[in-house]
Design an enzyme around this catalytic site. Sequence first.
Site, mmCIF file in Angstrom:
data_model
loop_
_atom_site.group_PDB
_atom_site.id
_atom_site.type_symbol
_atom_site.label_atom_id
_atom_site.label_comp_id
_atom_site.label_asym_id
_atom_site.label_seq_id
_atom_site.Cartn_x
_atom_site.Cartn_y
_atom_site.Cartn_z
ATOM 1 N N ASP A 58 0.825 -1.199 0.000
ATOM 2 C CA ASP A 58 0.000 0.000 0.000
ATOM 3 C C ASP A 58 0.862 1.253 0.000
ATOM 4 O OD1 ASP A 58 -2.261 -1.582 0.081
ATOM 5 O OD2 ASP A 58 -2.456 -1.490 2.252
ATOM 6 N N TYR A 116 5.832 -13.924 -0.108
ATOM 7 C CA TYR A 116 5.102 -14.083 1.143
ATOM 8 C C TYR A 116 5.563 -15.378 1.819
ATOM 9 C CZ TYR A 116 1.882 -10.544 -0.703
ATOM 10 O OH TYR A 116 1.332 -9.386 -1.206
ATOM 11 N N GLN A 155 13.056 2.291 -3.780
ATOM 12 C CA GLN A 155 12.284 1.915 -4.974
ATOM 13 C C GLN A 155 13.096 1.978 -6.270
ATOM 14 O OE1 GLN A 155 8.608 4.158 -5.020
ATOM 15 N NE2 GLN A 155 7.505 2.525 -3.972
ATOM 16 N N ARG A 206 5.531 -10.238 -5.740
ATOM 17 C CA ARG A 206 4.351 -10.514 -4.933
ATOM 18 C C ARG A 206 3.447 -9.282 -4.894
ATOM 19 N NH1 ARG A 206 6.490 -10.058 1.413
ATOM 20 N NH2 ARG A 206 5.776 -7.906 1.648
ATOM 21 N N GLY A 207 2.209 -9.472 -4.475
ATOM 22 C CA GLY A 207 1.326 -8.354 -4.182
ATOM 23 C C GLY A 207 1.022 -7.501 -5.387
ATOM 24 N N GLU A 208 1.122 -6.170 -5.220
ATOM 25 C CA GLU A 208 0.750 -5.247 -6.292
ATOM 26 C C GLU A 208 1.905 -4.385 -6.780
ATOM 27 O OE1 GLU A 208 -2.298 -1.488 -7.074
ATOM 28 O OE2 GLU A 208 -3.003 -3.227 -5.957
ATOM 29 N N ASP A 209 2.658 -3.756 -5.888
ATOM 30 C CA ASP A 209 3.657 -2.797 -6.364
ATOM 31 C C ASP A 209 4.781 -3.483 -7.127
ATOM 32 O OD1 ASP A 209 4.816 -0.124 -6.557
ATOM 33 O OD2 ASP A 209 6.336 -0.895 -5.202
ATOM 34 N N SER A 210 5.396 -4.506 -6.552
ATOM 35 C CA SER A 210 6.488 -5.195 -7.256
ATOM 36 C C SER A 210 5.962 -5.891 -8.512
ATOM 37 C CB SER A 210 7.187 -6.195 -6.335
ATOM 38 O OG SER A 210 6.297 -7.190 -5.873
#
Length: 361
Positions: free
Chosen positions: A19, A182, A237, A253-257
């Site tokens: 986030d 994760y 970043q 993983r997730g959204e940003d990467s």
Amino acid sequence: MATTMDWDLFCHVIDNHGDLGVCWRLAREIAARGGTVRLHVDDTRALAWMAPQPLPGVQVLPWPAANDAPAAVGDVVVEAFGCDPPAGFVAAMGRRTPAPVWVNLEYLSAEAYVERSHGLPSPQAGGLMKWFFYPGFTARTGGLLRSPRALAGMAGFDGRAWLADQGWGPQPGERVISLFAYPHLRLGDWLPALLGTTQPAAPPTLLLAAPGAATEQMQALPPLPGVRGIALPWLAQPDYDRLLWACDLNLVRGEDSFTQAQWSPAPLLWQIYPQHDGVHAGKLQAWLARCLEGSPAAAASSLRQWMLHINDLDGNGSPPPTPDLAAWRQLHQAWRERLLRQDDLVTALGRFVHQHQGAAC
């Protein structure tokens, strides 16, 4: 242009870094295009490594108290992922003339509902209007976060030299794989099959693992022929993006990467954020359907099998056959070219804000 305006961006950190990663990246890009951003965040700890240097045009502020009135309200107010600005701030928005453009920046998905929901209004109390803005993978969505300056820098980037400068240089002939995961990844169950370590012609591999679960699982691996690993520090970043560009395969993983891995020349494996009701399975399948559309059947099937396997969604305890990473790279580059023909998220968001200035209930 709307991106040169004054923005308030609200971020509520839940249980991971994504986030804040998305919000900081959004703030960076707005500031780079001439805007000013006040980033209101309830947990700034990850910024110590994600953004160790102050950024001109971005001010990081603590989350306001519930009934506090802000000194100023920007031209645009963005609440990331439905985090709801405090009541005192919303009341000040209602007193501002003209009212700010209020945007709810939603989570990224390739599912069909995104195109239907993108841009929908939501009337609020006090004459305010909130607008839903959905990132996505098609021209009928808000697009993806990307930096034109970063893409320009990628053109002359020497990944092997950059890795060597960091002290993580690959040895001759080594392929390089980044790991960001994760805790439930079960790396040891399938990594030998992915790398083909039992095959006599398998090339040597360097694993570069992000802190946390990826490093822990890498260090717990039994010795694998031709495989060595390096535990990385947390990276700012821009350096994490360079890491993605320098590798031959990126596990993200997730959204940003995951979003930033779309822009790397290398293919990716995505460990999607697991949800207790299982809806992440549909999200993964929706993305696979889009990115593999029109791709050669054999390579597309291989990538799909591996993506489902690492996410425990294939119902099969045995890993798929060792993939042809060169074929995966061709799939990825074709997908990347399709995405690059679309507007980036900040361009689309700026246009959206300009179109909705002055709109009210």
